[in-house]
Design a protein around this motif. Structure first.
Motif: not given
Lengths: 259, 262
Positions: B180-181, B183-185, B187-189, B209
């Protein structure tokens, strides 16, 4: 005996490790536990206590004892997989550990690849290992399976291959767990012979054993472990006799097998 | 000290690392009949799908600074990072049989996975650069920075993967968090978003980030065909060294504990 001869020396070795009640530790469980104000349930397992053992070149030592006596732990300690909690462990020589079905074989890899990998894990360069592949498969009697992934091997074939590999690399200190069997019956006879040859030839053998026949016939020294302590250490006849006598006593008595 | 000890342990077992790499590659390309081609098809399809889908938003152009080249430059390094962490973090738990049979440096099993992810990255980049040529990608002197970018990303990935791998031995359910982490990362990149489309007021946060700085170097070098900015390079280098040091320190502290919890 010279300064470069293989040797295994344990001085006053203790090994303690924590056994947690949850076999598959999870963050979730720990968080819940912390929120409830509890602490993880564990107990310290004293696997080895004050073990003194010196095995010199030419000695073939069997380690016997009941379940949880610390036999496997002792082998792993000598193999440098477990560190001692206290005391000193000195091992000199080319150590080859052969536990369970053996050598960390991977099901997806072919026979040859597994042999090469086992060599690499033991520190033998791939090129040198490749020279020995023929001999390994010939001895294991599975020349047609060289390039077959190990997952298609029978259990017997896999352990034959492991055994043939070990016999080919000429260990100086051989650590054997008897759970590692010889495979199927036809091979077993040949394996026993080859095993004997290997045991004769190998400077130091330490073997965990449950079969007192094997112990009496092949080994020349027996260490009896009892709840992590060396209970007795001496010639096979004496130690095995004492061990068997105690086993029978406990069976006749409260039914508890000696540790 | 711990860092030097762990690096020395890896160096001593370089033979084994090579054997692992050869066999991992063989295994990977044996599993399907398309073999090697298949492994390149995956990033190619992914790239095509994303480039097509997001060209609606970011334009269909080609050449330096275009969205399609940005995606080519940044998606593959991201996949190397994500793949390293996802596969590396599982390496110790999955390596139980090996670790209980041989006295191996724990970090070696993580290194093996990260190395493999980066070798895959190199293959994919080489193969896809042919496709990228049609998108306007041209060789430039800036590409000389690429090895530096790859090395820094490798160090960063190895450090994080090692920390995650050790943590997973003690807490098995971290495997879900990692998935999960990552995937979230992602979209933040700025992989799906070009750097010049990040709103100015969000720039500050985007730079918090760590992955931003690494991806930025790849974007500069491959997409814009220009050398990376010094600030970006230094930030990435500092992050890479910090991550690797932390990873090796954690590995060293737990070198003798891991085996008891497998």
């Amino acid at each position: 005996m010279t300064a470069t001869d293989p040797i295994v020396r344990l001085e006053d070795v203790d090994l303690v490790y924590r056994v947690y009640s949850n076999r598959r530790p999870s963050l979730k469980a720990s968080l819940i536990q912390t929120l409830r104000g509890g602490v993880a349930e564990y107990r310290d397992l004293h696997a080895l206590r004050g073990v003194n053992l010196t095995v010199e070149t030419g000695q073939r030592v069997a380690v016997i004892g009941g379940n949880g006596a610390g036999k496997t732990t002792l082998l792993r300690l000598v193999a440098d997989i477990f560190p001692p909690t206290r005391g000193r462990v000195e091992v000199r020589g080319f150590v080859v550990p052969l536990f369970r079905v053996g050598l960390g074989f991977q099901p997806e890899l072919t026979g040859v690849e597994n042999v090469i990998q086992a060599g690499a894990l033991l520190g033998i360069p791939a090129a040198r290992m490749r020279e020995r592949v023929d001999a390994v498969f010939e001895f294991a009697e599975i020349p047609d399976f060289r390039d077959t992934p190990l997952k298609y091997y029978s259990r017997g074939m896999a352990s034959r291959l492991a055994f043939a590999t070990v016999t080919e690399v000429e260990p100086e200190v051989l650590l054997l767990d008897e759970v590692f069997g010889g495979g199927d019956i036809t091979f077993r006879e040949k394996a026993v012979q080859r095993m004997r040859g290997l045991i004769e030839r190998t400077p130091i053998v330490v073997m965990v054993s449950h079969s007192m026949d094997v112990v009496r016939e092949v080994m020349d020294r027996v260490v009896w472990l009892d709840h992590g302590r060396v209970r007795m250490d001496g010639p096979p006849e004496e130690v095995v006799a004492a061990y068997e006598a105690e086993s029978e006593r406990s069976l006749a008595g409260d039914g508890v097998v000696p540790g | 000290m711990a860092v030097v000890r762990q690096l020395a342990a890896l160096w001593r077992r370089r033979q084994l690392i090579r054997t692992f790499l050869v066999q991992d590659l063989r295994l990977k390309y044996r599993r399907s009949s398309l073999g090697f081609l298949w492994s390149l098809l995956n990033p190619l399809l992914m790239l095509t799908v994303m480039a097509t889908a997001f060209s609606v938003v970011f334009g269909r152009g080609t050449g330096p600074g275009s969205f399609s080249l940005h995606l080519f430059a940044c998606l593959l390094p991201w996949q190397a990072l994500a793949g390293s962490i996802e596969s590396g973090s599982r390496s110790l738990v999955q390596g139980e049989a090996l670790l209980l049979q041989y006295p191996l440096p724990k970090v070696l099993l993580v290194f093996r996975r990260v190395l493999f992810a980066f070798v895959e990255y190199l293959f994919a980049t080489l193969a896809l650069s042919i496709v990228a040529w049609f998108l306007g990608f041209r060789a430039s002197w800036a590409l000389l920075w690429l090895p530096v970018a790859v090395l820094l990303l490798f160090m960063f990935a190895l450090g994080l993967a090692t920390v995650a791998a050790v943590a997973m031995v003690f807490f098995r359910d971290i495997v879900h968090l990692v998935g999960v982490g990552m995937r979230a990362w992602f979209y933040m990149t700025p992989v799906l978003i070009p750097f010049d489309r990040i709103p100015p007021e969000a720039e500050v946060y985007a730079k918090l980030n760590p992955a931003y700085h690494f991806v930025r170097i790849f974007d500069d070098v491959i997409n814009w065909a220009r050398p990376p900015e010094t600030a970006t390079l230094l930030t990435a280098a500092a992050l890479a060294v910090a991550s690797l040091s932390l990873g090796l320190y954690v590995a060293d502290r737990n070198e003798h504990r891991v085996v008891f919890r497998l």
